[in-house]
Design a protein around this motif. Sequence first.
Motif, PDB file in Angstrom:
ATOM      1  N   LEU A 135      51.459  91.656  34.974  1.00 38.59           N
ATOM      2  CA  LEU A 135      50.615  91.357  33.811  1.00 38.59           C
ATOM      3  C   LEU A 135      49.807  92.590  33.403  1.00 38.59           C
ATOM      4  O   LEU A 135      49.725  92.930  32.218  1.00 38.59           O
ATOM      5  N   ALA A 136      49.249  93.281  34.379  1.00 40.09           N
ATOM      6  CA  ALA A 136      48.473  94.496  34.085  1.00 40.09           C
ATOM      7  C   ALA A 136      49.375  95.547  33.434  1.00 40.09           C
ATOM      8  O   ALA A 136      48.977  96.222  32.472  1.00 40.09           O
ATOM      9  N   ILE A 137      50.602  95.687  33.943  1.00 37.53           N
ATOM     10  CA  ILE A 137      51.534  96.670  33.385  1.00 37.53           C
ATOM     11  C   ILE A 137      51.878  96.324  31.941  1.00 37.53           C
ATOM     12  O   ILE A 137      51.856  97.167  31.044  1.00 37.53           O
ATOM     13  N   ILE A 138      52.205  95.050  31.719  1.00 39.16           N
ATOM     14  CA  ILE A 138      52.636  94.652  30.381  1.00 39.16           C
ATOM     15  C   ILE A 138      51.497  94.803  29.370  1.00 39.16           C
ATOM     16  O   ILE A 138      51.720  95.271  28.247  1.00 39.16           O
ATOM     17  N   LEU A 139      50.287  94.456  29.773  1.00 35.65           N
ATOM     18  CA  LEU A 139      49.162  94.621  28.845  1.00 35.65           C
ATOM     19  C   LEU A 139      48.879  96.108  28.592  1.00 35.65           C
ATOM     20  O   LEU A 139      48.470  96.497  27.492  1.00 35.65           O
ATOM     21  N   TYR A 140      49.105  96.941  29.596  1.00 38.78           N
ATOM     22  CA  TYR A 140      48.981  98.393  29.407  1.00 38.78           C
ATOM     23  C   TYR A 140      50.017  98.884  28.400  1.00 38.78           C
ATOM     24  O   TYR A 140      49.704  99.608  27.447  1.00 38.78           O
ATOM     25  N   LEU A 141      51.266  98.469  28.600  1.00 35.32           N
ATOM     26  CA  LEU A 141      52.338  98.878  27.692  1.00 35.32           C
ATOM     27  C   LEU A 141      52.028  98.421  26.265  1.00 35.32           C
ATOM     28  O   LEU A 141      52.261  99.140  25.293  1.00 35.32           O
ATOM     29  N   GLU A 142      51.487  97.239  26.161  1.00 36.88           N
ATOM     30  CA  GLU A 142      51.166  96.667  24.855  1.00 36.88           C
ATOM     31  C   GLU A 142      50.152  97.524  24.109  1.00 36.88           C
ATOM     32  O   GLU A 142      50.244  97.689  22.881  1.00 36.88           O
TER      33      GLU A 142
END
Lengths: 242, 204
Positions: free
Chosen positions: B79-86
Amino acid sequence: MAVLLRCCLTKISMASDSTAVSTEIALGRTKLQLYSFCRSSCSWRVRIALNLKGLKYEYKAVDIYKGEQFSPEFSKLNPLGFVPVLVDDDVVISDSFAIILYLEEKYPEHPLLPRDLQKRAINFQVANIVCSSIQPYQNIGVLSYIEEKVNYDEQFSWVRHHIGKGFTALEKLLKGFAGRYATGDEVFLADLFLAPQIHAAVQRFNLDLSEFPLLCRLSKAYDELPAFCAAMPEMQPDAVKL
Amino acid sequence: MASVSRANSSGSKLQLYSYFRSSCAWRVRIALNLKGLDYEYKAVNLLKGEQFSPEFSKLNPLNYVPVLVDEDIVIADSLAIILYLEEKYPQNPLLPKDLHKRAINFQAANIVCANIQPFLKLAVMNYIEEKINTDEKLVWAQYHIGRGFAALEKLLKDFSGKYATGDEVFLSEFPLLSKLHEAYEKLPAFCAAMPDVQPDALKP
């Protein structure tokens, strides 16, 4: 005792803001509603967020011990039967993480996330360690299952194992980032998830925090903050009935 | 494996530490594919305990995949990775603009992350088998999946279009609900992220 006294003073000062509440309604700002159980750590996180952002809300108590989360009315709000649930006019949101991110975007005063992308990521990681790797294992339903299928004592071994593992991970993760609070000198998302979890570990499950010096220090720092104190279980309207 | 080569802002490739069967890593692979981000696949064999190697422990002292490395930024947790990518790579947004729909996406993601997947972890399943018995593992898993899926069906009932929360693919596409499965199988970004097409799938 000193913590509770500070909390009482905070409650008195917040109660005197009732004229501010009336003003808000008169200005057309509908009051938020929060469906909450005083002891629910997930509800507790959202209460802290609302307090930090200075948002008034109507407290709607859901008695988990009486099974009120399974009532038809509440199931319509949250099909999973968990608190918290936030109602903001016609918007209904359950899940503490979803609620807090909604509040962060809708009411940006007192931001709960830092600007730096790496630090934001650490905050999300901390939140998810608590949400996914610790808290699910201390749910009443899960503990009852362990007690029924194994024995009474096993539920405590189980939960202490998972809390210990999660706290060890958090100590490592935050080592390079902590300041006065979890990810620096300002309160952010991670702190909202840590405060209730640390409290539950100590009060409900008798965990010895001395193995976790950073979390121990953070816990004491949270006790000094009015927004955190006012969100504590014993300060909630439904705490009186327990 | 099909991928659109679009590196990060400085031209260097992202690195994703992943295990082909890890559902958490799988979510990030979908996100990277949807955003057209090229990345170097760094296999971590969980069955062989490679997540505990000194090299990987230095990257992620919590010893789990996935981990994303973007130059000097290192992020673990899907989740942290995906929100970072976003936020870093806003092309092909993974969150809708509408605040309520965004919240529904976070809710759905967290139903998977916090209400289903924690109970299916290998260590937990082994515990159930050891403390109760082998048959109970399946009962336990089916109970938690069933409960979570029933909740997702109710949650997404008023929001789903072609996908979970509309006609575009958003964050909540990661739970494998049967009613969305067919739609996902038609998407190249999802197909390219599947376990059996990963580099480490050849070495179970």
